[in-house]
Write a protein that holds these residues in place. Structure first.
Motif, PDB file in Angstrom:
ATOM      1  N   GLY A  57       0.838  -1.239  -0.160  1.00  8.47           N
ATOM      2  CA  GLY A  57      -0.196   0.011   0.052  1.00  8.47           C
ATOM      3  C   GLY A  57       0.826   1.308  -0.134  1.00  8.47           C
ATOM      4  O   GLY A  57       0.335   2.402  -0.170  1.00  8.47           O
ATOM      5  N   GLN A  58       2.098   1.186  -0.109  1.00  9.83           N
ATOM      6  CA  GLN A  58       2.958   2.256  -0.125  1.00  9.83           C
ATOM      7  C   GLN A  58       2.946   2.903  -1.321  1.00  9.83           C
ATOM      8  O   GLN A  58       3.538   4.086  -1.488  1.00  9.83           O
ATOM      9  CB  GLN A  58       4.395   1.995   0.694  1.00  9.83           C
ATOM     10  CG  GLN A  58       4.398   1.668   2.065  1.00  9.83           C
ATOM     11  CD  GLN A  58       3.838   2.762   2.881  1.00  9.83           C
ATOM     12  OE1 GLN A  58       4.038   3.970   2.461  1.00  9.83           O
ATOM     13  NE2 GLN A  58       3.362   2.566   4.111  1.00  9.83           N
ATOM     14  N   ILE A  59       2.832   1.921  -2.328  1.00  9.49           N
ATOM     15  CA  ILE A  59       2.964   2.447  -3.694  1.00  9.49           C
ATOM     16  C   ILE A  59       1.985   3.772  -3.959  1.00  9.49           C
ATOM     17  O   ILE A  59       0.706   3.837  -3.193  1.00  9.49           O
ATOM     18  CB  ILE A  59       2.578   1.607  -4.678  1.00  9.49           C
ATOM     19  CG1 ILE A  59       3.000   2.112  -6.224  1.00  9.49           C
ATOM     20  CG2 ILE A  59       1.250   1.004  -4.566  1.00  9.49           C
ATOM     21  CD1 ILE A  59       2.732   0.738  -7.118  1.00  9.49           C
ATOM     22  N   THR A  60       2.422   5.021  -4.567  1.00 11.55           N
ATOM     23  CA  THR A  60       1.375   5.883  -4.678  1.00 11.55           C
ATOM     24  C   THR A  60       0.352   5.544  -5.980  1.00 11.55           C
ATOM     25  O   THR A  60       0.683   4.628  -6.697  1.00 11.55           O
ATOM     26  CB  THR A  60       2.112   7.214  -5.377  1.00 11.55           C
ATOM     27  OG1 THR A  60       2.748   6.948  -6.789  1.00 11.55           O
ATOM     28  CG2 THR A  60       3.356   7.451  -4.465  1.00 11.55           C
ATOM     29  N   PHE A  61      -0.606   6.462  -5.874  1.00 18.03           N
ATOM     30  CA  PHE A  61      -1.807   6.319  -6.754  1.00 18.03           C
ATOM     31  C   PHE A  61      -1.086   6.232  -8.107  1.00 18.03           C
ATOM     32  O   PHE A  61      -1.556   5.366  -9.164  1.00 18.03           O
ATOM     33  CB  PHE A  61      -2.851   7.159  -6.718  1.00 18.03           C
ATOM     34  CG  PHE A  61      -4.023   7.104  -7.631  1.00 18.03           C
ATOM     35  CD1 PHE A  61      -5.048   6.472  -7.343  1.00 18.03           C
ATOM     36  CD2 PHE A  61      -3.939   7.846  -8.908  1.00 18.03           C
ATOM     37  CE1 PHE A  61      -5.991   6.301  -8.375  1.00 18.03           C
ATOM     38  CE2 PHE A  61      -4.972   7.843  -9.816  1.00 18.03           C
ATOM     39  CZ  PHE A  61      -6.087   6.907  -9.510  1.00 18.03           C
ATOM     40  N   ALA A  62      -0.352   7.520  -8.666  1.00 20.47           N
ATOM     41  CA  ALA A  62      -0.051   7.406  -9.981  1.00 20.47           C
ATOM     42  C   ALA A  62       0.992   6.344 -10.294  1.00 20.47           C
ATOM     43  O   ALA A  62       0.892   5.725 -11.458  1.00 20.47           O
ATOM     44  CB  ALA A  62       1.290   8.776 -10.037  1.00 20.47           C
ATOM     45  N   ALA A  63       1.918   5.820  -9.389  1.00 20.09           N
ATOM     46  CA  ALA A  63       2.643   4.727  -9.700  1.00 20.09           C
ATOM     47  C   ALA A  63       1.933   3.355 -10.066  1.00 20.09           C
ATOM     48  O   ALA A  63       2.107   2.456 -11.004  1.00 20.09           O
ATOM     49  CB  ALA A  63       3.896   4.398  -8.806  1.00 20.09           C
ATOM     50  N   PHE A  64       0.684   3.223  -8.937  1.00 15.35           N
ATOM     51  CA  PHE A  64      -0.006   1.785  -9.392  1.00 15.35           C
ATOM     52  C   PHE A  64      -0.641   2.025 -10.713  1.00 15.35           C
ATOM     53  O   PHE A  64      -0.624   1.068 -11.461  1.00 15.35           O
ATOM     54  CB  PHE A  64      -1.057   1.637  -8.258  1.00 15.35           C
ATOM     55  CG  PHE A  64      -1.636   0.616  -8.194  1.00 15.35           C
ATOM     56  CD1 PHE A  64      -1.565  -0.622  -8.139  1.00 15.35           C
ATOM     57  CD2 PHE A  64      -3.252   0.774  -8.918  1.00 15.35           C
ATOM     58  CE1 PHE A  64      -2.167  -1.715  -8.161  1.00 15.35           C
ATOM     59  CE2 PHE A  64      -4.001  -0.144  -9.052  1.00 15.35           C
ATOM     60  CZ  PHE A  64      -3.516  -1.571  -8.816  1.00 15.35           C
ATOM     61  N   PHE A  65      -1.333   3.242 -11.017  1.00 21.11           N
ATOM     62  CA  PHE A  65      -1.955   3.601 -12.264  1.00 21.11           C
ATOM     63  C   PHE A  65      -0.956   3.111 -13.489  1.00 21.11           C
ATOM     64  O   PHE A  65      -1.491   2.547 -14.212  1.00 21.11           O
ATOM     65  CB  PHE A  65      -2.682   4.828 -12.345  1.00 21.11           C
ATOM     66  CG  PHE A  65      -3.289   4.983 -13.651  1.00 21.11           C
ATOM     67  CD1 PHE A  65      -4.608   4.569 -13.822  1.00 21.11           C
ATOM     68  CD2 PHE A  65      -2.770   5.760 -14.481  1.00 21.11           C
ATOM     69  CE1 PHE A  65      -4.929   4.833 -15.154  1.00 21.11           C
ATOM     70  CE2 PHE A  65      -2.956   6.028 -15.908  1.00 21.11           C
ATOM     71  CZ  PHE A  65      -4.503   5.361 -15.982  1.00 21.11           C
ATOM     72  N   GLY A  66       0.232   3.533 -13.113  1.00 20.81           N
ATOM     73  CA  GLY A  66       1.202   3.254 -14.401  1.00 20.81           C
ATOM     74  C   GLY A  66       1.306   1.873 -14.448  1.00 20.81           C
ATOM     75  O   GLY A  66       1.348   1.412 -15.612  1.00 20.81           O
ATOM     76  N   GLU A  67       1.631   1.055 -13.416  1.00 20.78           N
ATOM     77  CA  GLU A  67       1.783  -0.270 -13.604  1.00 20.78           C
ATOM     78  C   GLU A  67       0.668  -1.180 -13.954  1.00 20.78           C
ATOM     79  O   GLU A  67       0.727  -1.861 -14.862  1.00 20.78           O
ATOM     80  CB  GLU A  67       2.195  -1.017 -12.246  1.00 20.78           C
ATOM     81  CG  GLU A  67       3.609  -0.242 -11.814  1.00 20.78           C
ATOM     82  CD  GLU A  67       3.940  -0.700 -10.680  1.00 20.78           C
ATOM     83  OE1 GLU A  67       3.347  -1.663  -9.927  1.00 20.78           O
ATOM     84  OE2 GLU A  67       5.048  -0.259  -9.806  1.00 20.78           O
ATOM     85  N   TRP A  68      -0.546  -0.868 -13.417  1.00 19.38           N
ATOM     86  CA  TRP A  68      -1.851  -1.319 -13.588  1.00 19.38           C
ATOM     87  C   TRP A  68      -2.199  -1.090 -15.372  1.00 19.38           C
ATOM     88  O   TRP A  68      -2.599  -1.988 -15.749  1.00 19.38           O
ATOM     89  CB  TRP A  68      -2.850  -1.038 -12.877  1.00 19.38           C
ATOM     90  CG  TRP A  68      -4.315  -1.482 -13.114  1.00 19.38           C
ATOM     91  CD1 TRP A  68      -4.685  -2.627 -12.955  1.00 19.38           C
ATOM     92  CD2 TRP A  68      -5.325  -0.867 -13.426  1.00 19.38           C
ATOM     93  NE1 TRP A  68      -5.803  -2.725 -13.279  1.00 19.38           N
ATOM     94  CE2 TRP A  68      -6.309  -1.875 -13.923  1.00 19.38           C
ATOM     95  CE3 TRP A  68      -5.461   0.529 -13.831  1.00 19.38           C
ATOM     96  CZ2 TRP A  68      -7.656  -1.406 -14.210  1.00 19.38           C
ATOM     97  CZ3 TRP A  68      -6.810   0.993 -14.291  1.00 19.38           C
ATOM     98  CH2 TRP A  68      -7.900   0.144 -14.361  1.00 19.38           C
ATOM     99  N   SER A  69      -2.215   0.164 -15.676  1.00 24.68           N
ATOM    100  CA  SER A  69      -2.652   0.465 -16.946  1.00 24.68           C
ATOM    101  C   SER A  69      -1.848  -0.022 -18.113  1.00 24.68           C
ATOM    102  O   SER A  69      -2.355  -0.524 -19.055  1.00 24.68           O
ATOM    103  CB  SER A  69      -2.728   2.124 -17.201  1.00 24.68           C
ATOM    104  OG  SER A  69      -1.595   2.586 -17.034  1.00 24.68           O
ATOM    105  N   ALA A  70      -0.797  -0.441 -17.821  1.00 24.00           N
ATOM    106  CA  ALA A  70       0.322  -1.070 -18.805  1.00 24.00           C
ATOM    107  C   ALA A  70       0.002  -2.277 -19.085  1.00 24.00           C
ATOM    108  O   ALA A  70       0.107  -2.937 -20.322  1.00 24.00           O
ATOM    109  CB  ALA A  70       1.769  -0.640 -18.275  1.00 24.00           C
TER     110      ALA A  70
END
Length: 366
Positions: A57-70
């Motif tokens: 849960g320490q991952i930021t919203f922007a970083a998670f979105f980047g990984e997930w959207s890819a």
């Protein structure tokens, strides 16, 4: 879950457990009761399926979105919409586990205060909500902070929908030039969306059986580039053409012709028309007709309302418009169908007519 509590030499209580992947998690407490409560909460989260790895849960919203959207298989339009929604949030650099419901509410409020339409706010909310739901499924967070968020109220369908009159549509068709006349007629008398009408090819039309296959749409992703792709999910369909529409298409092919080797029904330079070109056509035709306040998409509503007025059922209208679900059709056009009260009055009048006419009594319909 394997967990235990032990007292350390410094007097504090150490609680630890191993998650389903075997990773050990440890916390220290001043009181044993607090350590036990923490383990109990972890156990309850695991049992209810809301457990998430605290480190993840320490991952930021922007970083998670980047990984997930890819990893997602999206149409180009969806990529743009999702990216726009993700960039609009004020908590993009905040760790996922620290994002609260209040953060989402502040974001929704800011969009409403900025004057965004309720439909736009809802679209962005739904897109961002899909990110949090993916994070829950990946055990990055235990709960979705977008649950139960109240959105700005949208106008009722019957209040928000604008349906041109038959006279207005007839005027638009009459004053349009040859190419535009057929384009407007396709939207008004077959219910095609702008991108679907722009993508019609000669081979899509079965003049003998009076049908039109809707198998593609045109999307422009900025600049001159075009994207030819299947229609929206569930929208591939065969539209049954009125005889007059067949006649109009026949004249169009004979007098206007087709465009390029793909035989586009509309367009120029071997390509179907850009939406800006269609917008210019529409504004010019509205001005020539002396009309204002009518959108091209309103012609789709005009077609749907005509089908409903003619007695078509929900499934027929759904298939004609290319809605993926009948609920979409009902949510959009339910107010146009006769109500139970309307049907009761008609039936009651029929009963009166059949009963009183034999005795010469006057009835409403006589």
């Amino acid at each position: 879950m394997a967990g235990n509590i032990a007292r350390r030499s410094n007097g504090k209580w150490r609680a630890r457990y191993r998650d389903e992947s075997g990773r050990e998690h440890t916390r220290h407490f001043e009181r044993k009761v607090d350590a036990q409560q923490w383990l109990d909460q972890i156990a309850a989260a695991i049992i209810t399926g809301t457990y998430a790895d605290p480190r993840a849960g320490q991952i930021t919203f922007a970083a998670f979105f980047g990984e997930w959207s890819a990893r997602q298989v999206w149409a180009p339009g969806t990529v743009l919409a999702m990216s726009l929604a993700a960039r609009s949030v004020p908590f993009s650099e905040k760790p996922m586990r620290h994002i609260r419901r209040s953060d989402v509410e502040v974001w929704i409020k800011s969009m409403d205060a900025a004057g965004l339409a309720p439909g736009t706010v809802k679209t962005r909310y739904v897109n961002v909500r899909s990110v949090f739901r993916a994070a829950v499924r990946d055990r990055v967070i235990g709960q979705d902070p977008t649950d139960g968020i109240r959105l700005p109220r949208r106008r009722r369908s019957d209040a928000a929908m604008s349906i041109p009159t038959p006279e207005e549509v007839g005027t638009l068709v009459a004053v349009a030039n040859d190419e535009v006349r057929t384009f407007i007629a396709l939207c008004a008398f077959t219910g095609l969306r702008l991108g679907e009408a722009a993508a019609v090819q000669l081979g899509d039309i079965d003049f003998t059986n009076a049908t039109l296959a809707v198998t593609r749409q045109v999307q422009r992703l900025g600049g001159p580039d075009l994207d030819i792709r299947p229609p929206k999910y569930g929208s591939e369909r065969v539209v049954h053409l009125a005889p007059g529409m067949v006649d109009l298409l026949t004249r169009h092919v004979a007098e206007v012709g087709t465009v390029g080797h793909e035989q586009w029904l509309f367009g120029e330079d071997d390509q179907p028309p850009h939406q800006n070109t269609v917008g210019y056509w529409w504004r010019k035709t509205l001005k020539a007709a002396g009309l204002t306040g009518i959108k091209l998409h309103d012609l789709r509503h005009f077609y749907a309302s005509g089908l409903i007025a003619a007695g078509c059922d929900v499934v027929t209208v759904q298939r004609s418009l290319g809605h993926a679900k009948a609920t979409t059709t009902l949510n959009t056009y339910a107010h146009l169908w006769p109500t139970a009260e309307d049907r009761t009055r008609v039936a009651a009048q029929l009963v009166m007519d059949s009963s009183l006419r034999t005795h010469g009594e006057p009835t409403e319909s006589s």
